[in-house]
Design a protein around this motif. Sequence first.
Motif, PDB file in Angstrom:
ATOM      1  N   ARG A   1       6.163  -4.784  -2.629  1.00 25.17           N
ATOM      2  CA  ARG A   1       4.827  -5.395  -2.616  1.00 25.17           C
ATOM      3  C   ARG A   1       4.267  -5.549  -4.025  1.00 25.17           C
ATOM      4  O   ARG A   1       3.703  -6.589  -4.381  1.00 25.17           O
ATOM      5  CB  ARG A   1       3.888  -4.557  -1.758  1.00 25.17           C
ATOM      6  N   ARG A   2       4.440  -4.516  -4.835  1.00 27.56           N
ATOM      7  CA  ARG A   2       3.934  -4.577  -6.208  1.00 27.56           C
ATOM      8  C   ARG A   2       4.684  -5.607  -7.036  1.00 27.56           C
ATOM      9  O   ARG A   2       4.093  -6.316  -7.860  1.00 27.56           O
ATOM     10  CB  ARG A   2       4.027  -3.204  -6.853  1.00 27.56           C
ATOM     11  N   GLU A   3       5.999  -5.672  -6.849  1.00 31.05           N
ATOM     12  CA  GLU A   3       6.785  -6.623  -7.622  1.00 31.05           C
ATOM     13  C   GLU A   3       6.438  -8.060  -7.250  1.00 31.05           C
ATOM     14  O   GLU A   3       6.495  -8.974  -8.094  1.00 31.05           O
ATOM     15  CB  GLU A   3       8.281  -6.378  -7.409  1.00 31.05           C
ATOM     16  N   ALA A   4       6.090  -8.275  -5.982  1.00 32.46           N
ATOM     17  CA  ALA A   4       5.777  -9.625  -5.528  1.00 32.46           C
ATOM     18  C   ALA A   4       4.360 -10.056  -5.862  1.00 32.46           C
ATOM     19  O   ALA A   4       4.111 -11.217  -6.199  1.00 32.46           O
ATOM     20  CB  ALA A   4       6.006  -9.726  -4.022  1.00 32.46           C
ATOM     21  N   PHE A   5       3.414  -9.105  -5.793  1.00 31.15           N
ATOM     22  CA  PHE A   5       2.014  -9.488  -5.920  1.00 31.15           C
ATOM     23  C   PHE A   5       1.275  -8.780  -7.056  1.00 31.15           C
ATOM     24  O   PHE A   5       0.104  -9.071  -7.317  1.00 31.15           O
ATOM     25  CB  PHE A   5       1.283  -9.179  -4.603  1.00 31.15           C
ATOM     26  N   GLY A   6       1.933  -7.822  -7.725  1.00 33.00           N
ATOM     27  CA  GLY A   6       1.294  -7.138  -8.831  1.00 33.00           C
ATOM     28  C   GLY A   6       0.404  -5.985  -8.392  1.00 33.00           C
ATOM     29  O   GLY A   6       0.264  -5.685  -7.233  1.00 33.00           O
TER      30      GLY A   6
END
Length: 222
Positions: free
Chosen positions: A217-222
């Motif tokens: 999730r973090r890699e996709a949306f920061g």
Amino acid sequence: MTEVIAVRPVDEVRTVRALLAGGVVAGPLWVALALAQGLARQGFDFRRHPVSVLSNGDLGWLQIGNFVLAGLLCVGAAWALRRVPHLGLGPVGGPWLLGQYGVGLVLSGIFVADPLDGFPAGTPRGAGAVSWHGLGHFGAGAVAFAALIAACLLAARRLARRGERGWAAYSGATGVFFAAAWLAMIGSGGRPATMLLFGLAVVAGWAWLSATLLRARREAFG
């Protein structure tokens, strides 16, 4: 990956974010509810009883719902991973295994485990008879556990190839620990030490899944 997400409809982006978040919280919710029930319900002993038997008795609907909700959250997260693939799980194999894990959990709730060794109150001591739904529960659990172990090992291999040694080691260790604890519990016939060990392995498996989905999730949306 960010550029791909940017051209997608806003509603789809929100859905993917929400489903990944659901996968992140599935494990903590499942563990918290199972732990609370195990500590509160009379006659239940983590050293003798698998969490699955909490599906029996007047409050059994809580654990049934716990299985079904966690499973549906995992299925939703698997769908989301097809849109924002995790570097370790990949775009196909990992989501498919996560979806299989979720389906196994849902079926574990539908096929209720048999009463066991004095739980719920009034159940005779010992293993007792195995019903058709008890067999279904064993089968569903095997599907779920095998899928989670395979997902860990898949991630370990893919991450190792990318040079991410820390995440690769964490994923591999989780999968091996889960598999070893599961086999130890089966081989010992459910002795207290192996029951507790498997309980720790379940918590470790959920922790790995939450961490993995949070990273995606973090890699996709920061």
